[in-house]
Design a protein around this motif. Structure first.
Motif, PDB file in Angstrom:
ATOM      1  N   ASN A 199       7.713   7.954  -4.754  1.00  6.79           N
ATOM      2  CA  ASN A 199       7.536   9.403  -4.947  1.00  6.79           C
ATOM      3  C   ASN A 199       8.436  10.201  -4.002  1.00  6.79           C
ATOM      4  O   ASN A 199       9.039  11.205  -4.395  1.00  6.79           O
ATOM      5  CB  ASN A 199       6.073   9.791  -4.718  1.00  6.79           C
ATOM      6  CG  ASN A 199       5.158   9.284  -5.817  1.00  6.79           C
ATOM      7  OD1 ASN A 199       5.615   9.009  -6.935  1.00  6.79           O
ATOM      8  ND2 ASN A 199       3.874   9.153  -5.525  1.00  6.79           N
ATOM      9  N   ARG A 200       8.537   9.749  -2.764  1.00  6.42           N
ATOM     10  CA  ARG A 200       9.368  10.461  -1.782  1.00  6.42           C
ATOM     11  C   ARG A 200      10.853  10.316  -2.103  1.00  6.42           C
ATOM     12  O   ARG A 200      11.642  11.243  -1.876  1.00  6.42           O
ATOM     13  CB  ARG A 200       9.061   9.955  -0.373  1.00  6.42           C
ATOM     14  CG  ARG A 200       7.677  10.387   0.123  1.00  6.42           C
ATOM     15  CD  ARG A 200       7.258   9.667   1.399  1.00  6.42           C
ATOM     16  NE  ARG A 200       8.144   9.973   2.507  1.00  6.42           N
ATOM     17  CZ  ARG A 200       8.061   9.401   3.699  1.00  6.42           C
ATOM     18  NH1 ARG A 200       7.127   8.489   3.930  1.00  6.42           N
ATOM     19  NH2 ARG A 200       8.888   9.733   4.668  1.00  6.42           N
ATOM     20  N   LYS A 224       4.037   3.124  -3.647  1.00  5.13           N
ATOM     21  CA  LYS A 224       4.040   4.283  -4.549  1.00  5.13           C
ATOM     22  C   LYS A 224       4.487   5.533  -3.805  1.00  5.13           C
ATOM     23  O   LYS A 224       5.250   6.351  -4.342  1.00  5.13           O
ATOM     24  CB  LYS A 224       2.656   4.483  -5.151  1.00  5.13           C
ATOM     25  CG  LYS A 224       2.641   5.511  -6.278  1.00  5.13           C
ATOM     26  CD  LYS A 224       1.392   5.402  -7.128  1.00  5.13           C
ATOM     27  CE  LYS A 224       1.496   6.292  -8.346  1.00  5.13           C
ATOM     28  NZ  LYS A 224       0.324   6.129  -9.251  1.00  5.13           N
ATOM     29  N   ASP A 225       4.026   5.686  -2.575  1.00  2.00           N
ATOM     30  CA  ASP A 225       4.429   6.838  -1.765  1.00  2.00           C
ATOM     31  C   ASP A 225       5.939   6.814  -1.529  1.00  2.00           C
ATOM     32  O   ASP A 225       6.600   7.864  -1.567  1.00  2.00           O
ATOM     33  CB  ASP A 225       3.682   6.816  -0.426  1.00  2.00           C
ATOM     34  CG  ASP A 225       4.012   8.012   0.451  1.00  2.00           C
ATOM     35  OD1 ASP A 225       4.164   9.123  -0.100  1.00  2.00           O
ATOM     36  OD2 ASP A 225       4.107   7.851   1.680  1.00  2.00           O
ATOM     37  N   THR A 277       0.806  -1.227   0.000  1.00  4.20           N
ATOM     38  CA  THR A 277       0.000   0.000   0.000  1.00  4.20           C
ATOM     39  C   THR A 277       0.837   1.275   0.000  1.00  4.20           C
ATOM     40  O   THR A 277       0.403   2.304  -0.516  1.00  4.20           O
ATOM     41  CB  THR A 277      -0.934   0.017   1.228  1.00  4.20           C
ATOM     42  OG1 THR A 277      -0.144  -0.160   2.417  1.00  4.20           O
ATOM     43  CG2 THR A 277      -1.963  -1.103   1.134  1.00  4.20           C
ATOM     44  N   ASP A 278       2.032   1.230   0.588  1.00  8.36           N
ATOM     45  CA  ASP A 278       2.842   2.448   0.669  1.00  8.36           C
ATOM     46  C   ASP A 278       3.979   2.482  -0.345  1.00  8.36           C
ATOM     47  O   ASP A 278       4.830   3.374  -0.300  1.00  8.36           O
ATOM     48  CB  ASP A 278       3.419   2.601   2.075  1.00  8.36           C
ATOM     49  CG  ASP A 278       4.443   1.521   2.401  1.00  8.36           C
ATOM     50  OD1 ASP A 278       4.279   0.392   1.901  1.00  8.36           O
ATOM     51  OD2 ASP A 278       5.392   1.812   3.148  1.00  8.36           O
ATOM     52  N   LYS A 329      11.588  12.819  -4.759  1.00  5.34           N
ATOM     53  CA  LYS A 329      11.659  14.179  -4.210  1.00  5.34           C
ATOM     54  C   LYS A 329      13.022  14.442  -3.564  1.00  5.34           C
ATOM     55  O   LYS A 329      13.474  15.587  -3.504  1.00  5.34           O
ATOM     56  CB  LYS A 329      10.545  14.389  -3.181  1.00  5.34           C
ATOM     57  CG  LYS A 329       9.161  14.534  -3.805  1.00  5.34           C
ATOM     58  CD  LYS A 329       8.088  14.749  -2.741  1.00  5.34           C
ATOM     59  CE  LYS A 329       6.706  14.878  -3.388  1.00  5.34           C
ATOM     60  NZ  LYS A 329       5.633  15.047  -2.367  1.00  5.34           N
ATOM     61  N   THR A 362       8.277   2.670   2.640  1.00  8.88           N
ATOM     62  CA  THR A 362       8.475   4.064   3.062  1.00  8.88           C
ATOM     63  C   THR A 362       9.549   4.186   4.137  1.00  8.88           C
ATOM     64  O   THR A 362      10.113   5.268   4.335  1.00  8.88           O
ATOM     65  CB  THR A 362       7.160   4.669   3.595  1.00  8.88           C
ATOM     66  OG1 THR A 362       6.558   3.767   4.528  1.00  8.88           O
ATOM     67  CG2 THR A 362       6.188   4.949   2.470  1.00  8.88           C
TER      68      THR A 362
END
Length: 674
Positions: free
Chosen positions: A508-509, A504-505, A501-502, A512, A607
């Motif tokens: 993305n992070r 993709k986050d 679930t995390d 960044k 993450t």
């Protein structure tokens, strides 16, 4: 991803114990004892001092400091407000000596012990010479004040170390010493260390599990914060693995023990943390080497400041130049560096463990701060590592019939894809007769269910038996199981490993943070491409053997990239060892991978990779802030002191004040949220 057999786990455990117990700082100690002595302070000459010798307990600092402070305040009051009182003369000197002894004697004692070992240039010697010199020239108040503030600095240092340890040491409280063992109809409380593999433990509501095991109850919910850093409930069902330190959140549960007390996952965590505190970062090692050169130089410079002006200054006054030399010595004491830098790294390790991330050494905090490329395995890292049926399409028959017939055939197979179909069919009731099941190598299964011929497998199986099917299935990137009954295509299953679930986050992070991402997998290239596209990963390579993954990472290293590799399987161990920093998913990961990795993520969340990088960067930032603060302030006051423009009071600030500021800065990381 299945766990390593218990015998292999035990073997790996013994290797780890041997490595840790043979370390000089940890011999003859239990895990708990080793942890207590893990924070070792390097003095100005680069030698290690366990601060138990001078630090002791908070009481040993607090009471002497209070006594000295009261006596000093009274003396200063009499000096300033009653200049011609009874206080002057021999009573004044004795008073200041008595005020000095509670805080000065322990430091002088440590200086003597260091010299007996051949360690002459220690911070203890510097402080002793400076304060004795202050008394020799009649600066009694300043001599007591220097040592008092040094003791106060040690007090704050001890508090800071205790704070830094608390985040990690709290894990010890998560390891119960007793367990309720079920013996027939009787439940007996036994020492956890005496419970054997195969015994049944009963865990009541709110109790912590003492040993690893398998859940025998139909379902239960646990708080896993001790292992993962996450306090949200984790639901488990019968057959799931339950680990020591987990807290039962609902009804009474029963667990079958699978590992002895010393082989639990939590015990391994404690050993990893203990080992981490003994491994120094390059910055720490540099400061220690620097201090060995720096301290003798400043001692000789202090001597030069005192005596060289005889040849150049017309109105040379020995007392004035001795005072300048003493100021120089106080300022030059490198306390701020030798304590705040290791404390900063120690705080980083503690902050990481609080977030469910285990660094196996402070050096890896530095490496994570510099990471440029994060390379990941797919299964178990970006995905859950569990195949599930995503879609069922029935053609010409009911979905129930398609599912039950297919599950009946797959019940004769051990393939994970078949297990996914069987699990999906659990809601359907059937009483089918299965016979003559044979495997078609690399394609699927053939068998008879209730006198009907069933073919279950990949589209290649349909081609082999000349059965027409929907050709669009050939373009689906995920695992496709096609079914035929009596030589007629009747439907298919789409089976895929679910993306975390995390995930993709996390990607993305990472982007960044200007970090490149890459996925290396042994899965089909089309499947890997589909996952990479969904998660927006920069590069994706599939159909790779372990040696191919090694080649890909070697290519990145040859291009001078700082590379982190994240994986969870036994086949990931070689490439984890090769990368600049290897990260293992500790929940699903194999013991071989966890043993090889430099960092272990306890809850398998992608993450946490970003969290580890942020902790590494923040730790490095704090360490360099302390270095620059200490050097800049000391350099300014050293110049002023040598030129006669600074008093002992400025010297006290440059030494103890800067040390306190550096210590407070170092422990900031433990209050940060990542």
């Amino acid at each position: 991803m299945p766990y390593t057999p218990i015998d292999e786990v035990h073997s790996n455990r013994k290797k780890t114990e041997s490595k840790i117990n043979n370390h000089p700082a940890s011999s003859c100690c239990s895990v708990d004892d080793k942890f207590e002595s893990s924070f070792v302070h390097s003095d100005a000459d680069g030698h290690d001092h366990d601060h138990s010798t001078i630090n002791g307990s908070l009481t040993q600092f607090f009471l002497p400091s209070i006594i000295s402070a009261i006596l000093l305040i009274v003396a200063l009051g009499l000096d300033n407000f009653f200049p011609q009182s009874w206080f002057y003369g021999g009573i004044r000197i004795i008073w200041y000596v008595v005020a000095y002894i509670p805080v000065g004697f322990p430091v002088f004692k440590e200086a003597v012990q260091s010299m007996r070992k051949g360690e002459f240039f220690s911070e203890f010697l510097l402080m002793s010479i400076a304060t004795f010199g202050a008394f020799a020239i009649g600066q009694y108040a300043e001599g007591v004040t220097v040592m008092l503030f040094y003791a106060i600095g040690e007090l704050f240092q001890t508090l800071a170390v205790k704070k830094a340890k608390s985040n990690i040491k709290s894990l010890l409280d998560e390891r119960p010493d007793e367990a309720s063992v079920v013996q027939g109809e009787i439940v007996t409380v036994k020492k956890a260390a005496t419970v054997n593999i195969g015994e049944i433990i009963e865990l009541k509501l709110g109790e912590k599990l003492a040993l690893d095991g398998i859940l025998l109850s139909s379902q239960a919910s646990f708080n896993t914060a001790a292992l993962t850093g996450e306090s949200k409930p984790d639901s488990k069902v019968k057959g799931d693995i339950i680990l020591a330190g987990m807290i039962n959140l609902n009804a009474v549960s029963r667990i079958e023990v699978t590992a002895v007390f010393t082989d639990s996952k939590l015990s391994k965590i404690l050993e990893m943390v203990q080992e981490a505190t003994t491994k120094k970062a390059p910055t720490e090692l540099f400061i220690r080497k620097f201090a060995k050169i720096y301290t003798p130089i400043v001692v000789y410079l202090a001597i030069a400041i005192c005596f060289v002006p005889i040849f150049f200054v017309a109105n040379y006054i020995f007392q004035d130049w001795l005072y300048r030399a003493l100021i120089f010595l106080v300022i030059s004491c490198p306390c701020a560096l030798v304590i705040s830098i290791p404390l900063g790294y120690f705080g980083g390790i503690g902050a990481a463990s609080k977030n469910g991330i285990l660094f196996k050494g402070s050096s890896f905090l530095d490496v994570m701060a510099a990471i440029q490329v994060v390379v990941m395995d797919k299964t178990g890292t970006l995905t859950q590592g569990v195949f599930k049926v995503q879609r069922v399409v029935a053609v010409g028959i009911s979905e129930e019939k398609l599912v039950t017939y297919t599950a009946a055939i797959e019940s004769k197979s051990t393939h994970p894809v078949g297990s996914a179909i069987i699990q999906y069919a659990a809601d359907y009731k059937s009483n089918l007769t299965v016979t003559a099941v044979t495997e078609v190598p690399g394609m699927g299964l053939k068998g008879v269910v209730n006198d009907k011929e069933i073919l279950v497998g990949s589209p290649k199986l349909m081609v082999r038996y000349n059965i027409d099917y929907d050709l669009a299935l050939n373009t689906i990137p995920y695992t496709t199981i096609v079914v035929a009954i009596n030589q007629k295509y009747v439907g298919h299953f789409i089976i895929a490993d679910q993306i975390k679930t995390d995930a993709k986050d996390a990607i993305n992070r990472l982007h960044k943070l200007k970090i490149k991402t890459m996925v290396l997998s042994g899965d089909n290239q089309t499947v890997v491409d589909a996952v990479a596209k969904e998660l927006n990963i920069d590069q994706a390579f599939g159909n790779l053997l372990p040696e191919n993954k090694v080649e890909k990472v070697e290519a990145l290293l040859q291009q001078k990239y700082k590379v982190a590799f994240v994986g969870d399987g036994v086949n990931d161990a070689p490439v984890i060892a090769l990368a600049d920093v290897g990260i293992a998913m500790g929940g699903l990961g194999s013991d071989a991978t966890i043993e090889t990795a430099d960092i272990v993520i306890q809850n398998d969340q992608p993450t946490k990779i970003v969290t580890a990088i942020n902790i590494g960067r923040k730790t490095k930032q704090i360490v360099w802030q302390n270095i620059l603060l200490a050097f800049s302030v000391k350099l300014i006051v050293l110049v002023l002191g040598a030129g006669g423009l600074a008093t002992m009071w400025e010297a006290i600030f440059a030494d103890v004040g800067v040390a306190l500021l550096a210590i407070l800065n170092a422990i900031r990381i433990q209050r940060m949220r990542f």
